[in-house]
Design an enzyme around this catalytic site. Sequence first.
Site, PDB file in Angstrom:
ATOM      1  N   GLU A   1      -4.677   2.221  -4.395  1.00 15.97           N
ATOM      2  CA  GLU A   1      -3.224   2.315  -4.259  1.00 15.97           C
ATOM      3  C   GLU A   1      -2.640   1.039  -3.677  1.00 15.97           C
ATOM      4  OE1 GLU A   1      -4.907   4.156  -0.445  1.00 15.97           O
ATOM      5  OE2 GLU A   1      -5.458   4.017  -2.541  1.00 15.97           O
TER       6      GLU A   1
ATOM      7  N   ASP B   1       0.856  -1.190   0.000  1.00 13.84           N
ATOM      8  CA  ASP B   1       0.000   0.000   0.000  1.00 13.84           C
ATOM      9  C   ASP B   1       0.891   1.238   0.000  1.00 13.84           C
ATOM     10  OD1 ASP B   1      -2.963   0.998   0.591  1.00 13.84           O
ATOM     11  OD2 ASP B   1      -1.590   2.191   1.827  1.00 13.84           O
ATOM     12  N   ILE B   2       0.583   2.203  -0.860  1.00 13.89           N
ATOM     13  CA  ILE B   2       1.358   3.453  -0.920  1.00 13.89           C
ATOM     14  C   ILE B   2       0.969   4.340   0.268  1.00 13.89           C
ATOM     15  CG2 ILE B   2       1.872   5.509  -2.279  1.00 13.89           C
ATOM     16  CD1 ILE B   2       1.226   3.919  -4.784  1.00 13.89           C
TER      17      ILE B   2
END
Length: 419
Positions: free
Chosen positions: A322, A278-279
């Site tokens: 994301e 996950d960003i």
Amino acid sequence: MSDLARLGVQNDPAITAEVERLLTLRTRDIRFRGEINRLYQARIWPQTAKIIRAWMIWVAFLGVVTLALNILLLPPAISTTMIMPNAIIPPIAIAVALIWQRPRPPWLQGGFLIAGMFFILLAVALAGINAGGEFYERSLNIMLFVAVTAIIIFGIPLSWTVTIAALALSLYLVLQLANPALDVGSAVAATLFFASGIFATVVARRNMTLLAQKTFLFGLRDRRRVAELADVNDQLERLARIDPLTGLANRRWMEETLSHLWGDGRKRHDRIAMLMCDIDEFKKLNDDFGHAEGDRCLVEVASIIQDNVRSNCDHVARYGGEEFLVLLPGMSEQEAVFVAERIRESVEAAALPNPTSRVSRFITVSIGVAVLGPAGEALSSEQLQRNADAALYQAKESGRNRVVTHPPVPPKIRSALTG
């Protein structure tokens, strides 16, 4: 391989254009030339050759039977005169059949066929002529009947058909002119009468050929369209499984892959690792700098993840906005953590700006790792994903920009999961 691909015309624009041009013409105006003619002859050759071989074998068989019956039923003075003409029919017919056993140059097969037909027709005629009397006229009629059957069933080029017809009529006229029982006028009249019938037969054969050629053209066009439609469907199918922004597989493709790897929902016992990436602070990046900058970030991170996994066996997909899911078949927990750390460090080292992030001035990722080992519990793909999600949640809660593994499952929970 499809027929169209085998013929080599699927991607040939010149042949496609010629097919479309010919189909705009009236049926009687269709003329095959060049490559189209070669393709048509290649398509019909097996059937044509089979028919010619069968016809020749039957002629050879009937020649033997006729010879035997003549010897048995006719007076020796008559049957003796028929032996030589009838005896040459079988070897000639067999020779032609052998020439048509496999593809050879058209001039060779056409020449043998025409020459073979001439000698067969001549032998049929001479059998009756030598006997004389009522057999003279009868043998000439049989000769024309043999010629007509060949014209009707042989799917050969029109020039060959016309040549056979002309030879039959020429033999008939010459032998009738030599018939002592007929005058010249009667011989010519009989020839003209039979010529009209043979001409009609040639025309019918030509029409049959034209219809077969038009059907061939329709077949080429239809198969090309089917091939084009199949290509479009394949492209749509690929697009339906690819994330258009990053070029990675999408969630649908990954779920199908998971279903395949787990055997349509059954629990899996061999080793496999899953990373949920996950960003960090992605929403702030989107809100502060716009979706264009967010899209650029997604593309860069997707490329970095793809570069840090094995191209031949690992699977990467954009699983959410994301989020990226990575499957690592055959990896232990230690190996999976190493890959996850390499991904995290590569993203951080790329120094993609994220000035408003509370984690770093640059883009970072948090990664949850869940591993199914060969000696561990039997988990479904959904359970393994939940474990990876739980590890990702811990990574975020503990400060982000880190890799966290899912802890071992206690025995009681393991029993509940596998029970």
